[in-house]
Design an enzyme around this catalytic site. Structure first.
Site, mmCIF file in Angstrom:
data_model
loop_
_atom_site.group_PDB
_atom_site.id
_atom_site.type_symbol
_atom_site.label_atom_id
_atom_site.label_comp_id
_atom_site.label_asym_id
_atom_site.label_seq_id
_atom_site.Cartn_x
_atom_site.Cartn_y
_atom_site.Cartn_z
ATOM 1 N N GLY A 150 0.817 -1.203 0.000
ATOM 2 C CA GLY A 150 0.000 0.000 0.000
ATOM 3 C C GLY A 150 0.849 1.250 0.000
ATOM 4 O O GLY A 150 1.989 1.241 -0.487
ATOM 5 N N THR A 179 0.853 4.792 5.072
ATOM 6 C CA THR A 179 0.274 3.705 5.858
ATOM 7 C C THR A 179 1.333 2.675 6.217
ATOM 8 O O THR A 179 1.316 2.105 7.313
ATOM 9 C CB THR A 179 -0.886 3.036 5.100
ATOM 10 N N CYS A 226 1.784 0.350 -8.677
ATOM 11 C CA CYS A 226 2.922 0.854 -7.903
ATOM 12 C C CYS A 226 4.164 0.989 -8.774
ATOM 13 O O CYS A 226 4.952 1.921 -8.612
ATOM 14 C CB CYS A 226 3.193 -0.059 -6.716
ATOM 15 N N GLU A 245 3.759 10.556 -5.885
ATOM 16 C CA GLU A 245 3.251 9.421 -6.655
ATOM 17 C C GLU A 245 1.806 9.737 -7.021
ATOM 18 O O GLU A 245 0.906 9.675 -6.183
ATOM 19 C CB GLU A 245 3.314 8.124 -5.846
#
Length: 479
Positions: free
Chosen positions: A229, A233, A285, A382
């Site tokens: 993730g 987090t 990602c 990102e």
């Protein structure tokens, strides 16, 4: 007048999996179809009691599962892969409804997850002989950790669950798996298949919100956390796991650079560059998120990428013609819209896209930007959405400096007709994986993970599998 979402009968044939039983809950999650922007299904949300019982079941099942051989565990995992393939189309349609990606890509995600699973169980983890002489025999052995908590994201929920799930199971651990609250449904349906294959308690699957993830990471009965993730987090997961010194694998965000050298044919590589940037509407990602193009081919590459953007069809993932689906959720959509607005305020040039269509759904067109500062949000953050900057360079050392000037370090690529030189350049990227003339290429036999703030540890390969085990030295005195 009742809200539209409330007037539609929500699909609700979903259950939690605890100790071999499918269970309901007094609490629930409503799941949004991002192509419509409205709820289409409802699933149970786990309570603390559900988690306590899942941890107890996993700990109870652990000794017998640990004592099985690698071959015995591999056989059951291969059976799981076969069941996934048999249910592939049904799972893929559900995955597209909750995640948004084109149906063909959902089918491919499940197929890839099954193939990766089969690949990983072909990897051997033997004892390593360190010393064997007249005086001593010393081995390095690997034993399972215990209970592994797996927390997965919303961009590729099936594939990104199967990697750590199979790693944990194959190495002799039991599992508590928690999917994202945005995309829990396909994972819960996979849980029904897992329940047909594995002994009770070996795999437990709980849906729930962020608080459930926090309970799992803090639970003293969980021995390892595998989290995929965001960086923010991931840091919270690491801090929570530190209280009990859990083992942790973190696969976090990236801001992948692609360096395009002056000896390439821009038209020949444009399709690959575009796909690696915009597949799943940029919600990957390891997607290309910054393109650094040499000034000699810069204009030609921009033109070729614009042509690709014009051809790409954005729409509902259930439409066979769709190539790019919606952004998966409203929070991420708002973030990407915010980056688009910030980019406009900075006076950047939009070669394609840039408009924000009216709903329904969280749709954004593929957007290509030039003339943007390196300190802009689009370059520094990102974006995780369908907007990519194309940045010009003339000096390779300058391009490498800019490519590495980031807190991220997941992956990156170099594009050139000179593959030897390309490999030398790629080795200077401060990333976990550096590709030449490709991007997003992974394998069950090759470790994957991030440098810097893009993660800790690796998934896949013998290296990744060993991170689900405790190394133990056995030293024998012969005399």
């Amino acid at each position: 007048m009742a809200k539209r979402a409330e007037s539609i009968a929500l699909r609700a044939d979903f259950s939690l999996l605890i100790d071999g039983r499918l269970e309901s809950s007094p609490q629930h999650l409503d799941v949004i179809n991002p192509a419509l922007g409205e709820a289409f299904a409802r699933c149970p949300a786990a309570t603390r009691d559900h988690l306590e019982r899942a941890v107890k079941a996993a700990r109870t099942a652990f000794p017998a599962w640990r004592d099985k051989t690698f071959a015995e565990r591999a056989a059951l995992i291969k059976k799981m892969s076969q069941r996934l393939r048999e249910k592939q189309n049904e799972l893929a349609e559900l995955l597209t409804r909750e995640q948004g990606k084109p149906l063909a890509q959902s089918v491919a995600e499940i197929d890839r997850g099954a193939a990766q699973s089969d690949g990983m169980v072909g990897i051997e983890i033997p004892a390593e002989v360190l010393v064997d002489d007249a005086d001593r025999h010393i081995e390095l052995r690997y034993r399972p950790l215990g209970v592994v908590g797996i927390i997965t994201p919303w961009n590729a929920p099936v594939n990104l669950a199967l990697g750590p799930l199979v790693s944990a199971l194959y190495t002799g651990n039991t599992v508590i798996l928690k999917p994202s609250p945005y995309t829990p449904l396909s994972t819960l349906k996979v849980a029904e298949l897992l329940n047909e294959v594995f002994p009770r308690g070996v795999v437990n699957v709980l849906a729930g919100g962020d608080e459930l993830g926090a309970w799992i990471t803090a639970h003293p009965g969980v021995d390892k956390i595998s989290f995929t993730g965001s960086v923010a987090t991931g840091k919270k997961v690491l801090a929570s796991a530190a209280e009990t010194l859990k083992r942790v694998t973190l696969e976090l965000g990236g801001n992948d650079p692609a360096i395009i050298m002056d000896d390439v044919d821009p038209k020949a590589i444009a399709k690959k560059i575009f796909f690696a940037s915009f597949v799943n509407s940029g919600q990957v990602c390891m997607a290309i998120k910054r393109i650094y193009a040499h000034e000699k081919i810069y204009d030609a590459l921009c033109a070729a990428l614009v042509e690709e953007a014009k051809k790409a069809k954005v729409g509902d993932g259930l439409d066979p013609a769709t190539e790019l689906g919606p952004v998966q959720n409203k929070m991420q959509y708002d973030k990407v819209v915010g980056i688009i607005e910030d980019t406009k305020k900075r006076g950047a040039k939009f070669l394609a896209g840039g408009e924000v269509p009216k709903g329904p759904g969280y749709f954004l067109p593929p957007t290509l930007v030039t003339d943007i500062d390196d300190d802009s949000r689009l370059v520094r953050e990102e974006q995780f959405g369908p907007i990519v900057p194309i940045l010009k360079f003339s000096d390779l050392d300058d391009a490498l400096r800019r490519a590495n000037d980031t807190r991220y370090g997941l992956s990156g690529s170099v594009w050139t007709s000179d593959v030897t030189r390309g490999a030398e350049i790629a080795a200077k990227l401060e990333v976990g994986t550096a590709w030449v003339n490709q991007h997003r290429t992974t394998s069950a036999f090759v470790p994957f993970g991030g440098a810097k703030e893009s993660g800790m540890g690796r998934q896949y390969s013998a290296l990744g599998l060993k991170s689900y085990m405790e190394p133990e030295v056995v030293s024998v005195a012969k005399r």
